[in-house]
Design an enzyme around this catalytic site. Sequence first.
Site: not given
Length: 338
Positions: A208, A261
Amino acid sequence: MKSNCVVKQEDNFSGTTKRPRRNRNNAVIRSMVAETQLSAEALVFPLFVTMQKASSAIPSMPGIFRFSKEDLLHEIESCLSVGLKSFVLFPAIEESLKDNKGSYGLKANNFYVECIHEIRSRFPEAFLISDVALDPYSSDGHDGLVEDGIILNDATVKLLADMALLHAQAGVDMIGPSDMMDGRVAAIRKKLDSSGYHHTGIISYTAKYASAYYGPFRDALESAPRFGDKKTYQMNPANRREAIREALLDEEEGADVLMVKPALCYLDVIHELRQHSTLPIAAYNVSGEYAMLKAAAANGWIDYHRAMPEMLLAIKRAGADIILTYFAKEFCSLSSTQ
Ligand code: PBG
């Protein structure tokens, strides 16, 4: 009989025998040789739920709402009717309930836990992923505990494991730790297993990045960091090898699915994780990516109905098995009426 072949007989001036265009001659052959398929089964729909009585629109995410609990249940019912069965749920918590320990997130029977319970009992067929992080509940707007401006790792991990257990007890299928603390997958797995929740999965936010594309999501939850940024825990967008390192750790710690992400600026990272792990790979097509396409469409600058599935297809082609996307319902509604 009219052929659906659109190629005309012509002289072979170039003398070439290798013609890739033959496999694009008509719609039948094009679908037959399509290397990637998009389907409702691969999609997860993020849903926001508010403690307020009424649902509200999110201006930077046209078409997406903070649903009241009642409306949330209707939304899930309507998603199920178009074949969309998987959801990840994010709570918008009242400002007065936030503190610097994120205590409300760990309260038994808090609003979020109640929502999970209710969805579980009303829609046993829905697949439900919970969000495990402190930021929705934190007056600092950070994913971890803050002390003297520093994000504490191990103290946070302990709270995350407790939060994960609450969600598992309420009936989620999978836990989604979105915090990026070190060692949290192992701690959550251990906590779940020692409490009898062997069957509850972990979809780990593995790579992320500290991204500008989360802006509209933070508008939705009013969860932007109140000071500093998230760069000491979320990854540097410059790094790809580090994503592999995170993936190997998460796999080792017991993750069931690895997530990248955001998605669009990180297609190479999705591809890389696909090569380095045998686990399913998920990608989160985040709020800013949704907002960009919606804004261009609203201005008439892009053909939305073609651009949207093209975006999802690219994420799939890069190697994602699962896509978390705010386009999920629209994609499924369009496919189910075709
Ligand atoms: C925070 C969290 C974020 C998102 C999901 N969980 C934002 C952040 O890290 O600040 C972003 C999702 C999106 O932008 O759609 N735990």
